[in-house]
Scaffold this active site. Structure first.
Site, mmCIF file in Angstrom:
data_model
loop_
_atom_site.group_PDB
_atom_site.id
_atom_site.type_symbol
_atom_site.label_atom_id
_atom_site.label_comp_id
_atom_site.label_asym_id
_atom_site.label_seq_id
_atom_site.Cartn_x
_atom_site.Cartn_y
_atom_site.Cartn_z
ATOM 1 C CE1 TYR A 53 -3.258 -2.857 0.299
ATOM 2 C CE2 TYR A 53 -3.702 -2.215 2.559
ATOM 3 C CZ TYR A 53 -3.956 -3.025 1.468
ATOM 4 O OH TYR A 53 -4.922 -3.988 1.561
ATOM 5 C CB THR A 211 -20.733 6.314 -1.711
ATOM 6 O OG1 THR A 211 -20.384 6.398 -3.100
ATOM 7 C CG2 THR A 211 -19.564 5.765 -0.924
HETATM 8 N N1 LIG Z 1 -6.796 -7.922 1.529
HETATM 9 C C1 LIG Z 1 -7.050 -7.302 0.396
HETATM 10 O O1 LIG Z 1 -6.776 -7.795 -0.698
HETATM 11 C C2 LIG Z 1 -7.714 -5.950 0.463
HETATM 12 C C3 LIG Z 1 -8.258 -5.382 -0.706
HETATM 13 C C4 LIG Z 1 -8.870 -4.139 -0.593
HETATM 14 C C5 LIG Z 1 -8.906 -3.476 0.630
HETATM 15 N N2 LIG Z 1 -8.355 -4.049 1.740
HETATM 16 C C6 LIG Z 1 -8.401 -3.361 3.057
HETATM 17 O O2 LIG Z 1 -9.713 -2.913 3.323
HETATM 18 C C7 LIG Z 1 -9.716 -1.495 3.508
HETATM 19 C C8 LIG Z 1 -11.000 -0.930 2.973
HETATM 20 O O3 LIG Z 1 -11.166 -1.319 1.610
HETATM 21 P P1 LIG Z 1 -11.692 -0.287 0.533
HETATM 22 O O4 LIG Z 1 -10.898 0.964 0.571
HETATM 23 O O5 LIG Z 1 -11.790 -1.028 -0.756
HETATM 24 O O6 LIG Z 1 -13.165 0.035 1.133
HETATM 25 P P2 LIG Z 1 -14.477 0.636 0.504
HETATM 26 O O7 LIG Z 1 -15.180 1.248 1.657
HETATM 27 O O8 LIG Z 1 -15.219 -0.380 -0.279
HETATM 28 O O9 LIG Z 1 -14.009 1.763 -0.502
HETATM 29 C C9 LIG Z 1 -13.454 2.955 -0.001
HETATM 30 C C10 LIG Z 1 -13.483 4.027 -1.089
HETATM 31 O O10 LIG Z 1 -14.843 4.396 -1.399
HETATM 32 C C11 LIG Z 1 -14.907 5.819 -1.573
HETATM 33 N N3 LIG Z 1 -15.723 6.344 -0.470
HETATM 34 C C12 LIG Z 1 -15.773 5.863 0.804
HETATM 35 N N4 LIG Z 1 -16.647 6.587 1.527
HETATM 36 C C13 LIG Z 1 -17.150 7.524 0.728
HETATM 37 C C14 LIG Z 1 -18.114 8.567 0.891
HETATM 38 N N5 LIG Z 1 -18.719 8.778 2.072
HETATM 39 N N6 LIG Z 1 -18.401 9.352 -0.180
HETATM 40 C C15 LIG Z 1 -17.809 9.140 -1.373
HETATM 41 N N7 LIG Z 1 -16.888 8.173 -1.595
HETATM 42 C C16 LIG Z 1 -16.565 7.370 -0.558
HETATM 43 C C17 LIG Z 1 -13.485 6.344 -1.515
HETATM 44 O O11 LIG Z 1 -12.896 6.245 -2.805
HETATM 45 P P3 LIG Z 1 -12.756 7.480 -3.836
HETATM 46 O O12 LIG Z 1 -13.148 8.736 -3.118
HETATM 47 O O13 LIG Z 1 -11.344 7.447 -4.253
HETATM 48 O O14 LIG Z 1 -13.698 7.139 -4.951
HETATM 49 C C18 LIG Z 1 -12.826 5.310 -0.633
HETATM 50 O O15 LIG Z 1 -11.425 5.260 -0.740
HETATM 51 C C19 LIG Z 1 -8.448 -1.017 2.802
HETATM 52 O O16 LIG Z 1 -7.997 0.211 3.283
HETATM 53 C C20 LIG Z 1 -7.505 -2.140 3.132
HETATM 54 O O17 LIG Z 1 -7.001 -1.986 4.453
HETATM 55 C C21 LIG Z 1 -7.783 -5.273 1.671
#
Ligand SMILES: NC(=O)c1ccc[n+]([C@@H]2O[C@H](COP(=O)([O-])OP(=O)(O)OC[C@H]3O[C@@H](n4cnc5c(N)ncnc54)[C@H](OP(=O)(O)O)[C@@H]3O)[C@@H](O)[C@H]2O)c1
Length: 360
Positions: A53, A211
């Site tokens: 990351y 969202t």
């Molecule tokens: N093990 C794995 O392979 C793996 C894979 C993925 C993630 N993870 C872990 O899981 C965590 C969360 O995953 P994720 O980031 O994919 O979660 P997610 O909640 O599905 O997506 C988060 C993204 O959605 C958008 N967002 C979130 N809240 C919002 C709001 N209120 N309004 C508008 N846009 C919003 C933002 O992206 P934008 O604003 O850029 O559009 C944000 O970065 C990661 O940080 C990581 O630690 C692990």
């Protein structure tokens, strides 16, 4: 904030965990530090990161002083090649032993609460991986080992080998789970329940689809995740009428409960008793804090059931974050299709793999 046992480990973790995949990609060091401290102030006691990351580990290490570090569980993952050898295998002993030193140094800590295999590695015998992890636990560098993006059978096989050899078993798995992607309910999640593995949910908002900010038929605006080439798998969701139809049906339910769509999506996950912790992600502080605001709220069981029914067809979506190999001689590079639509080359017996996004 509510807390729950982390599988068999004795740790009690917050049901919302801090995901840090956007650190250094969307949030600079100061913004990341703010997000970390806001999380801790709201009772979050688990931070998830990975060697892949960007500068995330370094940002976390910088933000935590020794007193704060002792209050949180730190979870990181091995994915990248950490040796000079271009043929280093991801989960080989040589790679893991170097990778853990790098993570400890980046995170400015002496121990990791959870060390995770980010993806399975079909090229390293599992005995070798487990023996390396055992060494790290015996040296006190790692407290527990877990995994992510593994199928249930891969964890079952790994843990059977571990039990047979007296080596450490995987105690947790991270998987992609949301109202839009429920395939894990078919076998990974029942497996975790049966064997009391901690379930760490990632992409609870399906990368931001939940969202409701993406409009049907419109290209994603350029500051969003869906516009980033590394997240091209999100485009399939954007182009799917079924996804937009589902979101349109969820909106009034959220409104009726005085919740935003992202809050409803996360509360649905928290309504599943087998979910240990939901890793929240975001590109701005408010993306995280809007979820802490409802962390203590519980959906009534009939609402959870209504959402289950409304999204029942989402159990049939395929896994997308599949195991894949490094290309021979190209440490850290993934085998990608030669041209769009051409499946990656895989040896006999290995299922064809969808090219995943980088570093997720
Ligand atoms: N093990 C794995 O392979 C793996 C894979 C993925 C993630 N993870 C872990 O899981 C965590 C969360 O995953 P994720 O980031 O994919 O979660 P997610 O909640 O599905 O997506 C988060 C993204 O959605 C958008 N967002 C979130 N809240 C919002 C709001 N209120 N309004 C508008 N846009 C919003 C933002 O992206 P934008 O604003 O850029 O559009 C944000 O970065 C990661 O940080 C990581 O630690 C692990």
């Amino acid at each position: 904030m509510r807390y729950t046992p982390f599988g068999t480990t004795g740790m009690r973790v917050s049901r919302l965990g801090l995901g840090s995949m956007t650190f250094s990609r969307k949030l600079d060091a100061d913004a990341a530090a703010r997000v970390i401290h806001e999380a801790i102030d709201h009772g979050v006691n688990l931070i998830d990161t990975a060697d892949s990351y960007g500068q995330s580990e370094q940002y976390i290490g910088k933000a935590l002083d020794p007193a704060t570090r002792s209050k949180v569980f730190l979870a990181t993952k091995v994915f990248l090649a950490h040796t000079e050898d271009p043929d280093t295998k991801r989960n080989s002993a040589a790679n893991i032993t170097r990778a853990v030193e790098d993570s400890l140094s980046n995170l400015r800590t002496d121990y990791l609460d959870l060390y995770q295999l980010h993806h399975p590695d079909p090229d390293t015998p599992i005995d070798e991986t487990l023996a390396a992890l055992d060494g790290l636990i015996k040296q006190g560098k790692v407290r527990h080992v877990g995994c992510s993006n593994h199928y249930a059978w891969q964890i079952a096989y790994t843990n059977a080998v571990a039990a047979d050899r007296g080596l450490p078993e995987l105690v947790s798995v991270q998987y992609d789970y949301s109202l839009l992607r429920r395939v894990v309910e078919v076998d990974l999640e029942p497996y975790c329940r049966m064997f009391n593995l901690a379930s760490m949910i990632y992409s609870p908002l399906a990368g931001g689809l939940l969202t409701g900010k993406y409009q049907r038929g419109a290209p994603p605006s350029k500051d969003t995740r869906a516009a980033m080439p590394m997240y091209r798998q999100m485009l399939a969701g954007l182009e799917s009428d079924a996804v937009h139809d589902t979101i349109d049906r969820l909106r009034p339910i959220a409104q009726g409960l005085d919740l935003s769509l992202n809050q409803l999506a996360v509360l649905w996950l928290l309504g599943k008793p087998w979910v240990t912790t939901v890793l929240v992600g975001g590109a701005h502080s408010e993306h995280f804090t809007s979820l802490y605001d409802v962390a203590d709220r519980e959906l009534e069981s009939q609402v959870v059931e209504e959402l289950d029914e409304l999204t029942a067809d989402r159990t049939a979506v395929p896994y997308w974050n599949q195991p894949f190999r490094f290309a021979p001689g190209m440490a850290g590079q993934r085998v990608l299709p030669a041209s769009p639509g051409t499946p990656p080359q895989t040896p006999p017996g290995v299922p064809p793999q969808v090219p995943p996004t980088a570093g997720s």
